[in-house]
Write a protein that holds these residues in place. Structure first.
Motif, short mmCIF file in Angstrom:
data_model
loop_
_atom_site.label_atom_id
_atom_site.label_comp_id
_atom_site.label_asym_id
_atom_site.label_seq_id
_atom_site.Cartn_x
_atom_site.Cartn_y
_atom_site.Cartn_z
N MET A 91 -9.73 -5.29 2.06
CA MET A 91 -8.79 -5.28 0.94
C MET A 91 -8.06 -3.94 0.80
N SER A 92 -8.62 -2.86 1.35
CA SER A 92 -8.01 -1.53 1.20
C SER A 92 -7.02 -1.20 2.33
N LYS A 93 -6.92 -2.12 3.30
CA LYS A 93 -6.04 -1.88 4.44
C LYS A 93 -4.96 -2.96 4.49
N THR A 94 -3.98 -2.73 5.35
CA THR A 94 -2.91 -3.70 5.53
C THR A 94 -3.48 -5.01 6.07
N ILE A 106 9.08 11.62 0.08
CA ILE A 106 9.21 11.12 -1.29
C ILE A 106 8.07 10.14 -1.57
N ARG A 107 7.46 10.27 -2.73
CA ARG A 107 6.41 9.34 -3.15
C ARG A 107 6.70 8.91 -4.57
N ILE A 108 6.92 7.61 -4.74
CA ILE A 108 7.20 7.04 -6.06
C ILE A 108 5.94 6.34 -6.56
N ASP A 109 5.67 6.51 -7.83
CA ASP A 109 4.46 5.93 -8.43
C ASP A 109 4.46 4.41 -8.23
N ALA A 110 3.44 3.92 -7.50
CA ALA A 110 3.37 2.49 -7.17
C ALA A 110 2.07 1.87 -7.66
N ALA A 111 1.43 2.48 -8.66
CA ALA A 111 0.13 1.97 -9.12
C ALA A 111 0.24 0.53 -9.61
N GLU A 112 1.24 0.25 -10.42
CA GLU A 112 1.39 -1.10 -10.97
C GLU A 112 1.68 -2.11 -9.87
N TYR A 113 2.56 -1.76 -8.96
CA TYR A 113 2.92 -2.70 -7.90
C TYR A 113 1.77 -2.87 -6.92
N ALA A 114 1.00 -1.81 -6.67
CA ALA A 114 -0.14 -1.91 -5.77
C ALA A 114 -1.17 -2.88 -6.30
N ALA A 115 -1.31 -2.94 -7.63
CA ALA A 115 -2.24 -3.90 -8.23
C ALA A 115 -1.79 -5.34 -7.98
N THR A 116 -0.47 -5.55 -8.02
CA THR A 116 0.06 -6.88 -7.72
C THR A 116 -0.24 -7.27 -6.27
N VAL A 117 -0.12 -6.31 -5.36
CA VAL A 117 -0.41 -6.58 -3.95
C VAL A 117 -1.88 -6.91 -3.76
N GLN A 118 -2.74 -6.17 -4.42
CA GLN A 118 -4.18 -6.43 -4.31
C GLN A 118 -4.54 -7.80 -4.85
N SER A 119 -3.87 -8.20 -5.92
CA SER A 119 -4.12 -9.54 -6.48
C SER A 119 -3.72 -10.62 -5.49
N ALA A 120 -2.58 -10.45 -4.82
CA ALA A 120 -2.14 -11.44 -3.84
C ALA A 120 -3.07 -11.47 -2.63
N LYS A 121 -3.58 -10.32 -2.22
CA LYS A 121 -4.51 -10.26 -1.10
C LYS A 121 -5.84 -10.92 -1.46
N SER A 122 -6.24 -10.72 -2.70
CA SER A 122 -7.48 -11.37 -3.15
C SER A 122 -7.34 -12.88 -3.17
N ASN A 123 -6.16 -13.36 -3.57
CA ASN A 123 -5.92 -14.79 -3.58
C ASN A 123 -5.96 -15.36 -2.16
N LEU A 124 -5.38 -14.63 -1.19
CA LEU A 124 -5.42 -15.06 0.21
C LEU A 124 -6.85 -15.08 0.71
N TYR A 125 -7.61 -14.09 0.37
CA TYR A 125 -9.01 -14.01 0.80
C TYR A 125 -9.81 -15.18 0.26
N LEU A 128 -0.74 -20.15 4.97
CA LEU A 128 0.44 -19.49 5.55
C LEU A 128 1.36 -18.95 4.46
N THR A 129 1.58 -19.74 3.42
CA THR A 129 2.44 -19.29 2.32
C THR A 129 1.87 -18.05 1.66
N SER A 130 0.57 -18.06 1.40
CA SER A 130 -0.07 -16.90 0.76
C SER A 130 -0.02 -15.67 1.67
N PHE A 131 -0.22 -15.91 2.98
CA PHE A 131 -0.20 -14.79 3.92
C PHE A 131 1.17 -14.10 3.94
N TYR A 132 2.24 -14.88 4.07
CA TYR A 132 3.57 -14.27 4.15
C TYR A 132 4.00 -13.68 2.80
N ASN A 133 3.48 -14.22 1.72
CA ASN A 133 3.74 -13.62 0.41
C ASN A 133 3.10 -12.24 0.32
#
Length: 377
Positions: A147-150, A98-117, A172-177
């Motif tokens: 940024m494209s990997k876990t 099963i694959r559910i459309d996660a485009a919107e949520y993936a953008a949120t994850v990328q934003s959080a990763k960018s903030n950590l970086y 640490l807070t940003s990482f666990y988020n």
């Protein structure tokens, strides 16, 4: 005068007819046919006591040992994958079911990763000046940040000063988020935990899936279990690992299984205990009805006969000098068609098949098979 003569003649005629009929009736002889004495033929066998295995019959329906009910933990539109999400579709281990459309949520994850970086980048000058000994490992971590990997785990912090510095900058807070968001992002894809078949599909491509909604059911077709109920009398005789023969009503094929689990609780209503038999075969399907014969124990010095040979008073017919007689036996186990009895002396000739109208003292003839015809050379 004439009337008198006629009356006398009539009386004489009646008297003559009476005596004539009596004479004819007395002359009739009765012949009684001689009844031929019929001696019935019986099938017999000579008793030889031995160890008789007690096979406990049980039955049930197969269920897959490994099964997964697929539920959605997130909300989104169900997107089509490499295979159609339909009942009967096979998947290999790790393949996307099963694959559910996660485009919107993936953008949120990328934003959080960018903030950590960005946070990591901002502390690097201070680490170079204040903690030159730990700077190389954090520089290596930052250079390997993709940024494209876990997000990889943070470097091991060896001193309290290092922990206070990194934690005080909110890293640490940003990482666990980020890890929390990545964990939730992984729920937009459900992969096969093992090789198997989709047995139930409750949604179709393009459907809006809600959190907590059941999507289908996935099973492993390699291993099945049969749940059977066995009388509590034999609960202490069943052992884990015992081999069991399983048969189907539709085919003559025998499947080999083994007892893998025995429930420790006895059903109050039926006074039975449940045993679970594991079986592997490519021809088996979930829901198939199978019958099992559990080898409970062996009864020594006993014989097995048909149930209809055992009379009400626990007696059976024996043949002595072509005359039927009755002896008492002790039954120890009953099945649907057979009964195991004891206390029958070795060498006793017993009746092997029921005989209609049989009684003690009845003269019988023992059936003997004719030898096969042989032709001389």
């Amino acid at each position: 005068m004439r009337k008198i003569i006629l009356s006398i003649l009539g009386i004489l005629l009646i008297i003559g007819a009476y005596f004539g009929a009596k004479a004819i009736a007395g002359s009739k002889k009765s012949f009684k046919p001689k009844t031929a004495k019929v001696v019935k033929t019986v099938f017999t066998k000579v008793v030889q006591n031995g160890a008789v295995p007690i096979m406990v019959p049980a039955n049930g329906n197969l269920t897959a040992k490994n099964r997964v009910e697929l539920y959605s933990e997130v909300q989104g539109v169900f997107r089509r994958g490499n295979k159609l999400f339909r009942s009967g579709t096979a998947y290999n281990k790790g393949e996307t079911i099963i694959r559910i459309d996660a485009a919107e949520y993936a953008a949120t994850v990328q934003s959080a990763k960018s903030n950590l970086y960005n946070q990591l980048t901002s502390v690097m000058p201070d680490l170079r000046l204040d903690y030159p000994d730990i700077f190389p490992k954090w520089e290596t971590y930052l250079n390997g940040f993709d940024m494209s990997k876990t997000t990889p785990p943070l470097p091991q912090m060896s001193t309290d000063k290092e922990k206070y510095f990194i934690s005080g900058r909110g890293i640490l807070t940003s990482f666990y988020n980020v890890k929390n968001l990545e964990q939730r992002l992984s729920k937009y894809r459900i992969s096969a935990p093992f090789k198997g078949i989709l047995t139930e599909a409750l949604v179709t491509e393009g459907t809006l899936v809600r959190a907590g909604q059941k999507l289908g059911e996935f099973i492993n077709t390699d291993v099945y279990e049969l749940e059977v109920a066995v009388s509590k009398t034999y609960s202490d005789l069943l052992k884990i690992g015992k081999a069991v023969d399983l048969s189907s009503l539709d085919t003559d094929k025998i499947y080999q299984g083994k007892v893998v689990r025995i429930n420790g609780n006895i059903d109050q209503a039926t006074q039975t205990i449940k045993a679970y038999i594991e079986v592997r075969d490519t021809n088996l399907k979930e829901g198939m009805y199978l019958e099992a014969l559990l080898d409970a124990k062996e009864e020594p010095d006993a014989i097995e006969i048909d149930r209809n040979l055992l009379l009400e008073d626990n007696q059976i017919f024996v043949v002595r000098d072509s005359i039927l007689d009755l002896i008492e036996v002790r039954p120890v186990y009953f099945s649907d068609k057979k009964v195991i009895v004891k206390e029958v002396p070795n060498g006793t000739t017993i009746m092997a098949k029921p005989l209609v109208g049989a009684y003690a003292g009845m003269a019988v003839k023992i059936f003997k098979e004719k030898p096969a015809n042989t032709q001389g050379s």
